[in-house]
Design an enzyme around this catalytic site. Sequence first.
Site, PDB file in Angstrom:
ATOM      1  N   ASN A   1     -14.300   4.625   3.037  1.00  0.00           N
ATOM      2  CA  ASN A   1     -15.016   4.396   4.345  1.00  0.00           C
ATOM      3  C   ASN A   1     -13.534   4.706   5.228  1.00  0.00           C
ATOM      4  O   ASN A   1     -14.298   4.057   7.020  1.00  0.00           O
ATOM      5  CB  ASN A   1     -14.315   2.873   3.952  1.00  0.00           C
ATOM      6  CG  ASN A   1     -15.344   1.731   2.863  1.00  0.00           C
ATOM      7  OD1 ASN A   1     -16.181   2.427   2.981  1.00  0.00           O
ATOM      8  ND2 ASN A   1     -14.904   1.499   1.713  1.00  0.00           N
TER       9      ASN A   1
ATOM     10  N   TYR B   1       0.631  -1.690  -0.125  1.00  0.00           N
ATOM     11  CA  TYR B   1      -0.106  -0.281   0.161  1.00  0.00           C
ATOM     12  C   TYR B   1       1.292   1.231   0.326  1.00  0.00           C
ATOM     13  O   TYR B   1       0.286   2.273  -0.108  1.00  0.00           O
ATOM     14  CB  TYR B   1      -1.244  -0.054   0.948  1.00  0.00           C
ATOM     15  CG  TYR B   1      -1.663  -1.218   1.483  1.00  0.00           C
ATOM     16  CD1 TYR B   1      -2.987  -1.521   0.183  1.00  0.00           C
ATOM     17  CD2 TYR B   1      -2.161  -2.119   2.217  1.00  0.00           C
ATOM     18  CE1 TYR B   1      -3.632  -2.079  -0.150  1.00  0.00           C
ATOM     19  CE2 TYR B   1      -3.025  -2.903   2.170  1.00  0.00           C
ATOM     20  CZ  TYR B   1      -3.443  -3.163   1.765  1.00  0.00           C
ATOM     21  OH  TYR B   1      -4.633  -4.503   0.292  1.00  0.00           O
TER      22      TYR B   1
ATOM     23  N   TYR C   1      -4.816  -0.851   9.314  1.00  0.00           N
ATOM     24  CA  TYR C   1      -6.210  -0.459   8.368  1.00  0.00           C
ATOM     25  C   TYR C   1      -7.270   0.417   7.914  1.00  0.00           C
ATOM     26  O   TYR C   1      -7.667   1.375   9.062  1.00  0.00           O
ATOM     27  CB  TYR C   1      -6.700  -1.781   8.086  1.00  0.00           C
ATOM     28  CG  TYR C   1      -5.113  -2.773   7.180  1.00  0.00           C
ATOM     29  CD1 TYR C   1      -5.289  -2.833   6.493  1.00  0.00           C
ATOM     30  CD2 TYR C   1      -4.905  -4.310   8.098  1.00  0.00           C
ATOM     31  CE1 TYR C   1      -3.665  -4.036   6.370  1.00  0.00           C
ATOM     32  CE2 TYR C   1      -3.925  -4.780   7.640  1.00  0.00           C
ATOM     33  CZ  TYR C   1      -3.072  -4.389   7.343  1.00  0.00           C
ATOM     34  OH  TYR C   1      -2.121  -5.616   6.645  1.00  0.00           O
TER      35      TYR C   1
ATOM     36  N   ASN D   1     -10.398   0.749   6.714  1.00  0.00           N
ATOM     37  CA  ASN D   1     -12.124   0.508   7.248  1.00  0.00           C
ATOM     38  C   ASN D   1     -11.767   0.804   9.045  1.00  0.00           C
ATOM     39  O   ASN D   1     -13.514   1.059   9.096  1.00  0.00           O
ATOM     40  CB  ASN D   1     -12.220  -0.138   7.136  1.00  0.00           C
ATOM     41  CG  ASN D   1     -12.359  -0.337   5.782  1.00  0.00           C
ATOM     42  OD1 ASN D   1     -11.894   0.986   4.549  1.00  0.00           O
ATOM     43  ND2 ASN D   1     -12.663  -1.209   4.570  1.00  0.00           N
TER      44      ASN D   1
ATOM     45  N   ASP E   1      -7.726  11.099   1.756  1.00  0.00           N
ATOM     46  CA  ASP E   1      -7.114  11.020   0.060  1.00  0.00           C
ATOM     47  C   ASP E   1      -8.607  12.098   0.190  1.00  0.00           C
ATOM     48  O   ASP E   1      -9.801  11.012   0.093  1.00  0.00           O
ATOM     49  CB  ASP E   1      -6.818   9.760  -0.443  1.00  0.00           C
ATOM     50  CG  ASP E   1      -7.476   8.823  -0.783  1.00  0.00           C
ATOM     51  OD1 ASP E   1      -8.586   8.000  -1.342  1.00  0.00           O
ATOM     52  OD2 ASP E   1      -7.838   7.989   1.177  1.00  0.00           O
TER      53      ASP E   1
ATOM     54  N   HIS F   1      -4.414   6.120  -1.425  1.00  0.00           N
ATOM     55  CA  HIS F   1      -5.355   5.584  -0.468  1.00  0.00           C
ATOM     56  C   HIS F   1      -4.219   5.805   0.853  1.00  0.00           C
ATOM     57  O   HIS F   1      -4.428   6.375   1.381  1.00  0.00           O
ATOM     58  CB  HIS F   1      -5.971   4.157  -0.136  1.00  0.00           C
ATOM     59  CG  HIS F   1      -7.097   4.804   0.268  1.00  0.00           C
ATOM     60  ND1 HIS F   1      -8.230   5.610  -0.441  1.00  0.00           N
ATOM     61  CD2 HIS F   1      -7.932   3.318   0.865  1.00  0.00           C
ATOM     62  CE1 HIS F   1      -9.349   4.763   0.406  1.00  0.00           C
ATOM     63  NE2 HIS F   1      -9.153   3.865   0.992  1.00  0.00           N
TER      64      HIS F   1
END
Length: 186
Positions: free
Chosen positions: A112, A15, A64, A66, A91, A20
Amino acid sequence: MKYLIVGLGNIGPEYADTRHNIGFMVLDALAKQEGAKFSSMRLAYYTEIGYKGRTLHLIKPTTYMNLSGKALNYWMNELKIPVENVLVIVDDIALPLGTLRLKPQGSAAGHNGLKHIEYTLGNNNYARLRFGVSDNFPKGRQVDYVLSGFDDDEQPELPALIDRSIEMIKSFVTIGTELTMTRFNK
């Protein structure tokens, strides 16, 4: 005066440097500028810096995207920082690359990470710095897009945008949301 600055992103090398993870990238640059190093702490990578008599507690949630609210809530309570001294860097596909917007509150707009923060806090009354990453993706490919890196033609713009984001963070903690919006939001 204490502030909690939360950069949203996902942990893991797959990632790193994705759209993101721009919240992580901004805080990494700020910490580097100030000679600070992140440590792995409860629910987040954590460091703190001093700026003009204020303490900025920087966190990059390790929950993470979410579940970002879990880390934000834990650190707000742990450090006893009121919600008006919290800033979330996120973002935003609704804004073109190059657009940075500070907002005192607002909707999650389908994000999210923001949805979970709103759910955890029970409101959306926290400041956020929305970093435009554009919406250059085919219908239904939003997830692939935000989890991809910036395009070659976008890369050269990033350092200046990250520096401007850092200026906005420093402005937020010194002169507040409204004056920072007047000065920086275009």
